[in-house]
Motif scaffolding. Sequence first.
Motif, short mmCIF file in Angstrom:
data_model
loop_
_atom_site.label_atom_id
_atom_site.label_comp_id
_atom_site.label_asym_id
_atom_site.label_seq_id
_atom_site.Cartn_x
_atom_site.Cartn_y
_atom_site.Cartn_z
N GLN A 161 -11.29 -71.74 39.22
CA GLN A 161 -11.36 -70.32 38.87
C GLN A 161 -10.15 -69.56 39.40
N PRO A 162 -9.86 -68.35 38.89
CA PRO A 162 -8.76 -67.55 39.44
C PRO A 162 -9.01 -67.20 40.90
N ALA A 172 -3.93 -66.66 38.31
CA ALA A 172 -4.47 -67.63 37.37
C ALA A 172 -4.61 -68.98 38.07
N SER A 174 -3.61 -71.97 37.41
CA SER A 174 -2.37 -72.73 37.52
C SER A 174 -1.43 -72.13 38.56
N ASP A 175 -1.36 -70.79 38.59
CA ASP A 175 -0.53 -70.11 39.58
C ASP A 175 -1.08 -70.32 40.98
#
Length: 457
Positions: A161-162, A172, A174-175
Amino acid sequence: MTATVVNDRVNDRAAAAGRVSVPRGYRFELVKLVSQWRIRLLLLACWIAPALFVAAVSRQSTLPTDTLFGRWMHATGWAGPLVMLGFAGTWALPLLTSVVAGDVFASEDRLGTWRHLLVAVRSPRRIFVAKSLASLTVILLLVAGLACSSTVGGVVAVGNQPLVGLDGHLLAPSDAAGKVLLAWVCVLAPTLALAAIGLLGSVALGRSPMGLLLPALVALAMQLAQMLPLPVAVRLALPSYAFIAWNGLFTSPTQLGPLVIGIVVSLVWAVLATALAYLLFLRRDFTNLTYDGSGRRAITTGLLPLAGLVALTVAVVAVATPSVGSGIQQNKVQRSVATAFAHLYRTQTEQLNRPDVTEAQLRATAACNKGAGHLAAEGPGNDWRCVVSWHLPGVEATGQAIYQLDVTADGRFVADGDGPKEVNGYFLVRTPIGDAPNPLWQFDGNVELLSTPPPKG
């Protein structure tokens, strides 16, 4: 004469043939380390225990909210490795470097095997390099285990999850994954500094238990120093600050200044401590079977250069950075609180299914004082009070919310909502993964200790 020359050449060839290369010595020392039961136990623990710990805590109703990112362990799996990173920097990594690097030379003193090792390798220099590289390899495996295990445990238990950053903005998945990985990579620098101190203690103090404990004691002293209201230059000049400075990766824009300084300082410490250990190792008397380390040489060759390095780095950081005092100032606190509130207000708006609003439309500002206005509005303390004001499109009245702040000496703060309860009180909101506390009720933030210009616009 000719026979003498021939014999010398034969002896030189025999000696060269009998020398052990650095790669062979490294493999031998690595096998010796991994064959020890305590090293195997540590490797097993570092690759398994963090996953179990993060998964178990994420399932609990009570979270470690006093730990950075602990309050988000129900919301995202990326909070788990960051909680583990905070624990590792405080306790695990200093102890691991003590057990591995702090004992790699002292074990030969306890077992009395220096003569056999020297006869086999025939070079103190290659012995030092091989032992140092072997201990570094084991330490890197231990750190990698902590990072990978805690990440797997968090993502599997909670999900991809974020992640909410330290200024309230959403990262995000991925970030968040990239920043978590980068944070773990950054703490390798202070870990190398502690490992080098362990090598120095192991060489200088021989079989004395103090050599084994030296990295942990140095780390503890530095942690205590970080808790004190020291000037920014002193705080940044200690390699232990790199265990904290990764926090700046989770703000927007990222606070890279303290992190870069912490990494550079840590690497300088690592190089100097390793060089001092190398010089001491080459000078020691291997014929003395009762060698217990040279106390005077340990002070003159080990302690004094490191103390001088602290003074030098304090001076360099003080000149290179514009910040003075504690680095915690009223305008910085106000800017950090207002930014985090604006981001989290948008999150709350979405969770309550209200019309979306942007940070620019909110125009959130904060007015903060310390000690009810009776104290100078600077420095750490739990007596900070902030009134946040914001505007909604089409509404003439200005909204206001009150927060009580506990600001620590390293710049981290916890904002506790103090009304109105409809805005920052405790109530549950609906999220994609279930009910969760109001995001504006309590939140973590970070004040950059280095002076930075206010954002434009």
